[in-house]
Design a protein around this motif. Structure first.
Motif, PDB file in Angstrom:
ATOM      1  N   ARG A 368     -21.658 -14.351  -8.748  1.00 37.93           N
ATOM      2  CA  ARG A 368     -21.459 -13.048  -9.392  1.00 37.93           C
ATOM      3  C   ARG A 368     -19.971 -12.737  -9.522  1.00 37.93           C
ATOM      4  NH1 ARG A 368     -24.010  -7.761  -6.754  1.00 37.93           N
ATOM      5  NH2 ARG A 368     -22.897  -8.638  -4.971  1.00 37.93           N
ATOM      6  N   ARG A 372     -17.936 -12.248 -13.188  1.00 37.19           N
ATOM      7  CA  ARG A 372     -17.155 -11.068 -13.579  1.00 37.19           C
ATOM      8  C   ARG A 372     -15.686 -11.418 -13.809  1.00 37.19           C
ATOM      9  NH1 ARG A 372     -20.188  -6.360  -9.876  1.00 37.19           N
ATOM     10  NH2 ARG A 372     -22.227  -6.866 -10.776  1.00 37.19           N
ATOM     11  N   ILE A 377     -21.519 -17.268 -16.332  1.00 32.39           N
ATOM     12  CA  ILE A 377     -22.513 -17.139 -15.260  1.00 32.39           C
ATOM     13  C   ILE A 377     -22.922 -18.555 -14.858  1.00 32.39           C
ATOM     14  CG2 ILE A 377     -24.792 -16.263 -14.637  1.00 32.39           C
ATOM     15  CD1 ILE A 377     -24.446 -14.071 -16.727  1.00 32.39           C
ATOM     16  N   LEU A 417     -31.588 -17.188 -15.186  1.00 35.21           N
ATOM     17  CA  LEU A 417     -31.204 -15.818 -14.867  1.00 35.21           C
ATOM     18  C   LEU A 417     -32.208 -15.127 -13.961  1.00 35.21           C
ATOM     19  CD1 LEU A 417     -29.502 -14.858 -18.215  1.00 35.21           C
ATOM     20  CD2 LEU A 417     -28.450 -14.818 -15.959  1.00 35.21           C
ATOM     21  N   ASP A 421     -31.669 -12.247 -11.056  1.00 29.91           N
ATOM     22  CA  ASP A 421     -32.441 -11.016 -10.940  1.00 29.91           C
ATOM     23  C   ASP A 421     -32.878 -10.821  -9.483  1.00 29.91           C
ATOM     24  OD1 ASP A 421     -33.292  -8.794 -12.367  1.00 29.91           O
ATOM     25  OD2 ASP A 421     -35.299  -9.604 -12.721  1.00 29.91           O
ATOM     26  N   LEU A 424     -29.774  -9.897  -7.433  1.00 25.21           N
ATOM     27  CA  LEU A 424     -29.308  -8.521  -7.661  1.00 25.21           C
ATOM     28  C   LEU A 424     -30.281  -7.518  -7.045  1.00 25.21           C
ATOM     29  CD1 LEU A 424     -28.142  -8.910 -11.386  1.00 25.21           C
ATOM     30  CD2 LEU A 424     -26.651  -8.660  -9.398  1.00 25.21           C
TER      31      LEU A 424
ATOM     32  N   LEU B 144     -19.621  -8.585 -20.558  1.00 22.39           N
ATOM     33  CA  LEU B 144     -18.644  -9.582 -20.118  1.00 22.39           C
ATOM     34  C   LEU B 144     -17.219  -9.080 -20.345  1.00 22.39           C
ATOM     35  CD1 LEU B 144     -17.327 -12.517 -19.802  1.00 22.39           C
ATOM     36  CD2 LEU B 144     -17.948 -12.839 -22.183  1.00 22.39           C
ATOM     37  N   ALA B 147     -16.102  -6.255 -18.043  1.00 18.30           N
ATOM     38  CA  ALA B 147     -15.773  -6.757 -16.704  1.00 18.30           C
ATOM     39  C   ALA B 147     -14.388  -7.390 -16.690  1.00 18.30           C
ATOM     40  CB  ALA B 147     -16.827  -7.770 -16.245  1.00 18.30           C
ATOM     41  N   GLN B 148     -14.021  -8.047 -17.778  1.00 16.81           N
ATOM     42  CA  GLN B 148     -12.727  -8.731 -17.853  1.00 16.81           C
ATOM     43  C   GLN B 148     -11.548  -7.762 -17.812  1.00 16.81           C
ATOM     44  OE1 GLN B 148     -12.022 -12.267 -18.200  1.00 16.81           O
ATOM     45  NE2 GLN B 148     -13.928 -11.962 -17.133  1.00 16.81           N
ATOM     46  N   TYR B 167     -33.926 -11.817 -19.798  1.00 14.71           N
ATOM     47  CA  TYR B 167     -32.785 -12.670 -19.464  1.00 14.71           C
ATOM     48  C   TYR B 167     -31.446 -12.027 -19.785  1.00 14.71           C
ATOM     49  CZ  TYR B 167     -35.048 -16.852 -17.723  1.00 14.71           C
ATOM     50  OH  TYR B 167     -35.709 -17.750 -16.938  1.00 14.71           O
ATOM     51  N   ARG B 169     -30.810  -8.896 -20.246  1.00 17.16           N
ATOM     52  CA  ARG B 169     -30.640  -7.714 -19.405  1.00 17.16           C
ATOM     53  C   ARG B 169     -30.059  -8.129 -18.042  1.00 17.16           C
ATOM     54  NH1 ARG B 169     -33.510  -6.894 -14.732  1.00 17.16           N
ATOM     55  NH2 ARG B 169     -35.490  -7.401 -15.751  1.00 17.16           N
ATOM     56  N   ILE B 170     -30.588  -9.208 -17.481  1.00 16.27           N
ATOM     57  CA  ILE B 170     -30.086  -9.682 -16.187  1.00 16.27           C
ATOM     58  C   ILE B 170     -28.630 -10.129 -16.318  1.00 16.27           C
ATOM     59  CG2 ILE B 170     -30.408 -11.371 -14.337  1.00 16.27           C
ATOM     60  CD1 ILE B 170     -33.382 -11.582 -15.342  1.00 16.27           C
ATOM     61  N   ALA B 171     -28.303 -10.790 -17.409  1.00 17.98           N
ATOM     62  CA  ALA B 171     -26.911 -11.224 -17.613  1.00 17.98           C
ATOM     63  C   ALA B 171     -25.977 -10.007 -17.620  1.00 17.98           C
ATOM     64  CB  ALA B 171     -26.785 -12.011 -18.913  1.00 17.98           C
ATOM     65  N   GLN B 173     -26.421  -7.146 -16.217  1.00 15.63           N
ATOM     66  CA  GLN B 173     -26.327  -6.602 -14.857  1.00 15.63           C
ATOM     67  C   GLN B 173     -25.472  -7.499 -13.968  1.00 15.63           C
ATOM     68  OE1 GLN B 173     -30.558  -6.230 -14.219  1.00 15.63           O
ATOM     69  NE2 GLN B 173     -30.573  -4.069 -14.837  1.00 15.63           N
ATOM     70  N   THR B 174     -25.559  -8.805 -14.160  1.00 14.59           N
ATOM     71  CA  THR B 174     -24.715  -9.714 -13.381  1.00 14.59           C
ATOM     72  C   THR B 174     -23.236  -9.419 -13.642  1.00 14.59           C
ATOM     73  OG1 THR B 174     -26.437 -11.409 -13.458  1.00 14.59           O
ATOM     74  CG2 THR B 174     -24.207 -12.151 -12.908  1.00 14.59           C
ATOM     75  N   TYR B 175     -22.909  -9.086 -14.885  1.00 16.71           N
ATOM     76  CA  TYR B 175     -21.526  -8.721 -15.216  1.00 16.71           C
ATOM     77  C   TYR B 175     -21.155  -7.333 -14.694  1.00 16.71           C
ATOM     78  CZ  TYR B 175     -21.246 -12.686 -18.458  1.00 16.71           C
ATOM     79  OH  TYR B 175     -21.213 -13.948 -19.003  1.00 16.71           O
ATOM     80  N   GLY B 176     -22.135  -6.607 -14.167  1.00 22.30           N
ATOM     81  CA  GLY B 176     -21.828  -5.294 -13.601  1.00 22.30           C
ATOM     82  C   GLY B 176     -22.105  -4.133 -14.534  1.00 22.30           C
TER      83      GLY B 176
END
Lengths: 450, 450
Positions: A368, A372, A377, A417, A421, A424, B144, B147-148, B167, B169-171, B173-176
């Motif tokens: 993670r 970021r 990913i 992914l 999930d 997270l 993405l 986050a950068q 999928y 959506r999870i990406a 969320q992984t980026y915050g």
């Protein structure tokens, strides 16, 4: 502005694979029935002769055939990238670089050997390839390669993955491969497994047995393996050869090289060229990151064990948790292997490679952070290498020392992914290995003589 | 062996975007209430001033800021690849090249503008970005980029996609990023939609309204759009600038340039540099491939229409099927837009660009052929460009003429494999546009004066 990506000119693509087996004296695999070293005749029903020759070759370099080079040149050289975002996030004086295999068509390093294997098979008149696959990375890469060289492809996919992870199954079918859930009614091994338990979720061990049975009983079909064997590791060395040259172009020298280990092919691909430098006196460390739930190299027993669960394959000299060990269902499916490549095991035994175990929660936290800071990913498997590289960078910060850390990012996580999930959502658990597993392995693994 | 991939040395990365608006006289957007041209004040609650300036700029080139260049350099230049496998499969004398954006961290071209937009917003002190997303490509790229550059990100995702396509959506969320299903209870527009129908699947129109409402009501939040507007198309021109130089390195000149069109940003990114050459006398054709089920450019009406379903956005001069047209649920979600970028529409109107419509079954057949011949499984959107390029290559074969065909492969399909499953199962249907849609559009779209 200096580009973060270090590109390699097309005319500098590696034209030879680096055969580290030439530098080492790895004990030979043994026939499971006789205990004698395995010869070409034992392997020829399964593999084409060119690959059997590579398996035992003592040449330091082996030329990459032109048609394989051409297919590789579609996505190679892969990027070497300065991880400046990660460095800033960590506040480290280390300079971190990652070698990124996720730009390949299937999103991981597996295509590098699949293309080579498919070509050698096609050259020897083979009509069909067969293999097993767990989560599907390897099966997808082999399906792609078979399509490239006009071969049919039959993939036995562990049933629970076939049903729960349809994406890679669909990819294989798009490439034209036949993908069947294992155990299947098509083989004796499959029928026996179904007779024992019609609702079995399947296992990699059963799937291997099915693929090997098909290859052994059909003269037009050969078997292909995605890791562990010498020739598979050989084909992956393009990764490290490119990375070594790209670092040179960037004016850098690696102090630490980090890769993740399941069977060992991605790790070997990145690290073997650097290990040859180390044998020649280069001052660098090589770190192998494995999952704490399947800690083959850090806690496994070194000796002869079977490569498969059923005990049908040759006995391989390797670190093993016992061929009947079933790792917990962690999300880095590609790292769930009870053994490790004989070459990698030998290097650990000779203390040329430092193994470290990484828990999957630490691995996903690293993934993670990397996503970021750097945008990509990572695949769950690759997260273990990211985590180990972060440990090195943090140590450099504590010691206040510059250090060049190179790690392998073996693939992206866009098809994985669901694992993020779970992470997270706080659903990932830490898994500790029970000591009883090691004791059982100690009793079953045969010592290496000499 | 000549590499199939044409690499671009890092020091040749484009340092300026190409602003084709400087070469054209595109009518201005109009305020939906007054019918007068939209001014900076109308747009400043939604966009940072730097992007508003780019939207109306008449400079032929605009410099790419260094920090944006640096982030782009992680995955750019993207590969230009000679499609020799496809050429052989088609038996064509045409030489086919594809420019592949799937190597970006999110797997498509969207990051090119997301990174630029996030940087300009951060520069002007914006704290949070908000946007809408359908299938999730754009939302993922903006997450993405946020986050950068240390920005928060709030994405309204059409509810049916949020639930059925986890999928991306999870990406996010992984980026915050925070990703909420739309309609949401967080906005007046969302609450109104939920009051009308608590079980609504949502729509892109509602999601736009929610994001715009949040941006307009919070001084720290700005809105970001992933296509259609001039500045978005501008940021994508790195694609064509690189491709033009890569072709030059390969010793080639494009005869035909092909891209797929939804809103138009990927198409514009590839083709605009070549169109400037065409304006200067170069002998080349430019083809825009759109889905037959949403044939904006081939059958839409040219005139002023709203960009969104609700009629809240400015009136844009474009080809439109009517802002209340709801395209059928085809799998190339990124091409389901009732209008097209004003710049692209203007070029079609001036006959500088040839639009063609491609049915989704033809598109997926092309995608499967491409996957087997070239290894990459294209995104469903990109399949439309593949199909149009194949038409060009087949025509070259019929005419027995050499021809250099360049097409844009805007992304890979690894997160869209369910669409291939439907295709392989024979479940994809051909959709014809009803003439009544065009008649309705003719009645509602306002003519462009002058």
């Amino acid at each position: 502005m200096k580009s973060l990506q270090i590109t390699l000119p097309a005319d500098e693509l590696p034209r030879n694979w680096l055969n580290l087996a030439a530098d080492l004296d790895v004990p030979p695999p043994l026939h499971p029935a006789t205990g004698e070293p395995v010869g070409p005749d034992d392997l020829s029903p399964l593999f084409p002769m060119a690959l059997i020759e590579q398996e035992v070759s003592r040449q330091p370099e082996i030329p990459i055939p032109e048609p394989v080079l051409e297919k590789l040149s579609r996505y190679r050289a892969t990027p070497l990238v300065r991880a400046r975002g990660l460095e800033e996030a960590l506040g480290t004086p280390a300079r971190i670089y990652y070698k990124y295999e996720g730009v390949s068509p299937t999103g991981s390093h597996k295509a590098n050997t699949a293309l080579a294997q498919a070509w050698y098979n096609a050259q020897e008149g083979v009509k069909r390839l067969t293999t097993e696959t767990g989560a599907g990375q390897w099966g997808t890469a082999l399906s792609l390669a078979a399509a490239q060289f006009g071969l049919e492809c039959l993939v036995f996919m562990v049933r629970v993955s076939f049903e729960q992870k349809p994406y890679r199954r669909i990819a294989m079918q798009t490439y034209g491969a036949r993908c069947v859930p294992s155990p299947s009614p098509d083989t004796a091994a499959g029928r026996a497994a179904l007779a024992r338990d019609p609702d079995t979720p399947g296992s990699l061990g059963i799937a291997i047995s099915e693929a090997v049975e098909v290859a052994a009983s059909d003269p037009d079909t050969r078997y292909a393996l995605g890791s562990v064997l010498n020739h598979v590791l050989l084909h992956q060395t393009v990764i490290g050869l490119e990375a070594r040259r790209q670092l040179e172009i960037a004016g850098e020298r690696a102090d630490v090289v980090v890769g993740c280990v399941g069977g060992g092919s991605n790790f070997a691909g990145l690290s073997f060229p650097f290990l040859r430098d180390r044998f020649a006196g280069a001052d660098l460390r090589v770190v192998a990151a494995e999952p704490a739930s399947c800690p083959t190299l850090t806690r496994g027993v070194y000796g002869y064990d079977h490569g498969d669960t059923a005990g049908l394959t040759p006995l391989m000299p390797m670190h093993s948790l016992g061929h009947d060990f079933v790792p917990p269902p962690i999300h880095a499916g590609g790292l769930r292997y009870h053994g490790a490549a004989p070459l990698v095991s030998h290097l650990v035994e000779r203390r040329q490679v430092e193994p470290v175990a990484v828990d999957q929660v630490e691995a996903f936290e690293a993934g993670r952070l990397f996503a970021r800071a750097e945008g990509i990913i990572p695949a769950p498997e690759s997260n273990h290498a990211v985590a180990a590289a972060i440990r090195e960078a943090r140590r450099a910060a504590e010691e206040g020392r510059e250090r060049v850390v190179l790690f392998g990012l073996s693939g992206h996580g866009l098809v994985d992914l669901a694992a993020y999930d779970a992470f997270l959502d706080g659903q990932l658990r830490r898994h500790a290995l029970e000591e009883a597993v090691v004791e059982r392995a100690r009793a079953s693994v045969r010592p290496v003589r000499g």
